[in-house]
Enzyme design. Sequence first.
Site, PDB file in Angstrom:
ATOM      1  N   HIS A  61       0.975  -1.291   0.023  1.00  9.38           N
ATOM      2  CA  HIS A  61       0.075   0.079   0.043  1.00  9.38           C
ATOM      3  C   HIS A  61       0.851   1.385  -0.178  1.00  9.38           C
ATOM      4  CE1 HIS A  61      -3.183   2.630   0.743  1.00  9.38           C
ATOM      5  NE2 HIS A  61      -2.802   3.065   2.069  1.00  9.38           N
TER       6      HIS A  61
ATOM      7  N   ASP B 128       2.220   1.920  -3.343  1.00  7.38           N
ATOM      8  CA  ASP B 128       1.055   2.455  -4.336  1.00  7.38           C
ATOM      9  C   ASP B 128       1.001   3.773  -4.266  1.00  7.38           C
ATOM     10  OD1 ASP B 128      -1.094   1.784  -5.869  1.00  7.38           O
ATOM     11  OD2 ASP B 128      -2.402   2.247  -4.338  1.00  7.38           O
TER      12      ASP B 128
END
Length: 108
Positions: free
Chosen positions: A76, A79
């Site tokens: 995450h 990202d």
Amino acid sequence: MEGLELTAFQIISAVGTARSCYIEAIQEAKKGNYEAAEQLIKDGDEAFVEGHDAHSGLLQKEAAGEGEHIGLLILHAEDQLMSAEGFKTIALEFIDVYKRFDAEKKEA
């Protein structure tokens, strides 16, 4: 909280700040406040570097064989890092477009 989890949150926080600055820069450019927009891009860049440096540190540890288990949290964070980088590109393009529009208005 320590280790990989802490680093992931550092990345997420820093690049989240950067992304917010880039979005605010677009909003300022839309209003014709180009100096404010440029300052927000600089502020965003400073925050982005913090996140990027933390990420680079993880990559260096991985290359040295000291890597930890890669979980969803670090994915995450990566990202979010890439998302912020994309927002900067978009923000710079929008600022350029708004400057062109304003220049054309002045010429007309």
